[in-house]
Design an enzyme around this catalytic site. Sequence first.
Site, PDB file in Angstrom:
ATOM      1  CB  SER A 127       0.124   2.032  -2.275  1.00 44.22           C
ATOM      2  OG  SER A 127      -0.318   1.527  -3.509  1.00 44.22           O
ATOM      3  CE1 TYR A 152      -0.392  -2.699  -0.241  1.00 47.71           C
ATOM      4  CE2 TYR A 152      -1.176  -1.704  -2.277  1.00 47.71           C
ATOM      5  CZ  TYR A 152      -0.165  -1.928  -1.362  1.00 47.71           C
ATOM      6  OH  TYR A 152       1.066  -1.370  -1.563  1.00 47.71           O
TER       7      TYR A 152
HETATM    8  N1  LIG Z   1       6.564  -2.560  -5.388  1.00 45.90           N
HETATM    9  C1  LIG Z   1       5.586  -1.702  -5.692  1.00 45.90           C
HETATM   10  O1  LIG Z   1       5.269  -1.473  -6.859  1.00 45.90           O
HETATM   11  C2  LIG Z   1       4.851  -0.961  -4.608  1.00 45.90           C
HETATM   12  C3  LIG Z   1       3.832  -0.072  -4.986  1.00 45.90           C
HETATM   13  C4  LIG Z   1       3.148   0.613  -3.983  1.00 45.90           C
HETATM   14  C5  LIG Z   1       3.488   0.443  -2.658  1.00 45.90           C
HETATM   15  N2  LIG Z   1       4.463  -0.437  -2.310  1.00 45.90           N
HETATM   16  C6  LIG Z   1       4.776  -0.601  -0.893  1.00 45.90           C
HETATM   17  O2  LIG Z   1       6.176  -0.501  -0.729  1.00 45.90           O
HETATM   18  C7  LIG Z   1       6.611  -1.351   0.327  1.00 45.90           C
HETATM   19  C8  LIG Z   1       7.695  -2.294  -0.152  1.00 45.90           C
HETATM   20  O3  LIG Z   1       7.157  -3.056  -1.230  1.00 45.90           O
HETATM   21  P1  LIG Z   1       7.964  -4.208  -1.956  1.00 45.90           P
HETATM   22  O4  LIG Z   1       7.563  -4.198  -3.368  1.00 45.90           O
HETATM   23  O5  LIG Z   1       9.400  -4.138  -1.576  1.00 45.90           O
HETATM   24  O6  LIG Z   1       7.286  -5.481  -1.265  1.00 45.90           O
HETATM   25  P2  LIG Z   1       7.945  -6.806  -0.679  1.00 45.90           P
HETATM   26  O7  LIG Z   1       6.813  -7.725  -0.377  1.00 45.90           O
HETATM   27  O8  LIG Z   1       9.014  -7.294  -1.584  1.00 45.90           O
HETATM   28  O9  LIG Z   1       8.607  -6.298   0.668  1.00 45.90           O
HETATM   29  C9  LIG Z   1       7.917  -6.208   1.875  1.00 45.90           C
HETATM   30  C10 LIG Z   1       8.703  -6.985   2.925  1.00 45.90           C
HETATM   31  O10 LIG Z   1       8.026  -6.849   4.171  1.00 45.90           O
HETATM   32  C11 LIG Z   1       8.111  -8.077   4.869  1.00 45.90           C
HETATM   33  N3  LIG Z   1       6.988  -8.148   5.804  1.00 45.90           N
HETATM   34  C12 LIG Z   1       5.671  -8.280   5.523  1.00 45.90           C
HETATM   35  N4  LIG Z   1       4.955  -8.350   6.649  1.00 45.90           N
HETATM   36  C13 LIG Z   1       5.844  -8.239   7.676  1.00 45.90           C
HETATM   37  C14 LIG Z   1       5.713  -8.254   9.088  1.00 45.90           C
HETATM   38  N5  LIG Z   1       4.518  -8.401   9.676  1.00 45.90           N
HETATM   39  N6  LIG Z   1       6.824  -8.116   9.834  1.00 45.90           N
HETATM   40  C15 LIG Z   1       8.039  -7.970   9.252  1.00 45.90           C
HETATM   41  N7  LIG Z   1       8.228  -7.978   7.915  1.00 45.90           N
HETATM   42  C16 LIG Z   1       7.137  -8.105   7.139  1.00 45.90           C
HETATM   43  C17 LIG Z   1       8.026  -9.139   3.789  1.00 45.90           C
HETATM   44  O11 LIG Z   1       8.623 -10.358   4.201  1.00 45.90           O
HETATM   45  C18 LIG Z   1       8.755  -8.489   2.623  1.00 45.90           C
HETATM   46  O12 LIG Z   1      10.103  -8.935   2.568  1.00 45.90           O
HETATM   47  C19 LIG Z   1       5.361  -2.047   0.844  1.00 45.90           C
HETATM   48  O13 LIG Z   1       4.869  -1.311   1.932  1.00 45.90           O
HETATM   49  C20 LIG Z   1       4.404  -1.951  -0.319  1.00 45.90           C
HETATM   50  O14 LIG Z   1       3.054  -1.995   0.096  1.00 45.90           O
HETATM   51  C21 LIG Z   1       5.160  -1.130  -3.262  1.00 45.90           C
END
Ligand SMILES: NC(=O)c1ccc[n+]([C@@H]2O[C@H](COP(=O)([O-])OP(=O)(O)OC[C@H]3O[C@@H](n4cnc5c(N)ncnc54)[C@H](O)[C@@H]3O)[C@@H](O)[C@H]2O)c1
Length: 322
Positions: A127, A152
């Site tokens: 991130s 985070y």
């Molecule tokens: N969306 C953004 O702007 C952004 C920015 C930086 C980093 N990220 C990273 O990208 C990745 C995806 O982000 P996103 O926006 O799709 O988030 P999101 O929350 O929509 O997707 C993450 C998914 O992981 C699942 N999850 C969480 N804990 C879990 C566990 N213990 N076991 C199994 N499943 C689990 C959740 O149910 C969720 O559906 C994440 O790692 C997030 O930290 C996203």
Amino acid sequence: MKYLVTGAAGFIGFHVSKKLCEQGHQVIGIDNLNDYYDVSLKESRLNELDSLSSFSFIKMDLTASQEILCLFEQNQFDIVIHLAAQAGVRYSIENPNAYIQANIIGYMSILEACRVYPVQHLVYASSSSVYGLNKEVPFSTSDKTDSQVSLYGATKKSNELMAHSYSKLYGIATTGLRFFTVYGPWGRPDMAPYKFTKKIIEADVIDIYNNGDLSRDFTYIDDIVEGVVRVSVKPPEKSEEQVPCRVLNIGNGSPVNLLEFVETIEDKIGIKAIKNMMPMQDGDVYQTWAETSELEELIDFKPQTSLSDGIENFVNWYKSFY
Ligand SMILES: NC(=O)c1ccc[n+]([C@@H]2O[C@H](COP(=O)([O-])OP(=O)(O)OC[C@H]3O[C@@H](n4cnc5c(N)ncnc54)[C@H](O)[C@@H]3O)[C@@H](O)[C@H]2O)c1
């Protein structure tokens, strides 16, 4: 190829899974469908994926390390795209343990499974939060990242360090992608594009942090997906001298001020926002801005979606979905 996508019911995981299936790959998606945000949105994403014959879903928690190992044993994955995590900066102040469970212990399950059942490439989500208090912009992967302001960010930085050690010890090819504020259709309800759109439509008040003096490098989902999919087939090379481990920024490379961002949403919806000016929030950073030349060189791709087009697509999706 056979892909494992973790967090397949999540925002980015859903889009990545869809794209991979459309390209003819076989995808197994896992997710624990937790209730950090509206579970029915996660289920609706899975319903969309259901129609793709090369996609299958298994409800599984990352921390169930034995189940994860069995999954790897039963499927010889070529590539793993690890996106499941406890996301969100502000929630890490309220519930820090959720981040340790999913992002440290859960992440470890994936690393271990890749050690026991080797894959060609492990791509995982880091991130922009790892840049924490860094002042110099744009943020470059050569900058020091030792000053996270949220747990985070600290868990994401830890993931990068853990990947490095496993790459060095066991020759696992890993790429960490530092995502910069991803938005677009099927986006997350806890993020600004969604929250602002919903509240503006419902004539509710929107909170503007740091009196609007913030900027974010908003990156459209299709550009993120293109980047993730292209990177996935470009594992770092294994050699005597080099650890097959890298970290890349993936972002639009053009930060937008928060008030300008709100204005774009107002224009697309055709309603003015009611704003509540607020101070800076704990865990927040002043600005994000990705330096992405390394990624562009590697995959020959640059994000192409303007904020105006991206927000229009998001607002149209929001209206039709709800
Ligand atoms: N969306 C953004 O702007 C952004 C920015 C930086 C980093 N990220 C990273 O990208 C990745 C995806 O982000 P996103 O926006 O799709 O988030 P999101 O929350 O929509 O997707 C993450 C998914 O992981 C699942 N999850 C969480 N804990 C879990 C566990 N213990 N076991 C199994 N499943 C689990 C959740 O149910 C969720 O559906 C994440 O790692 C997030 O930290 C996203």
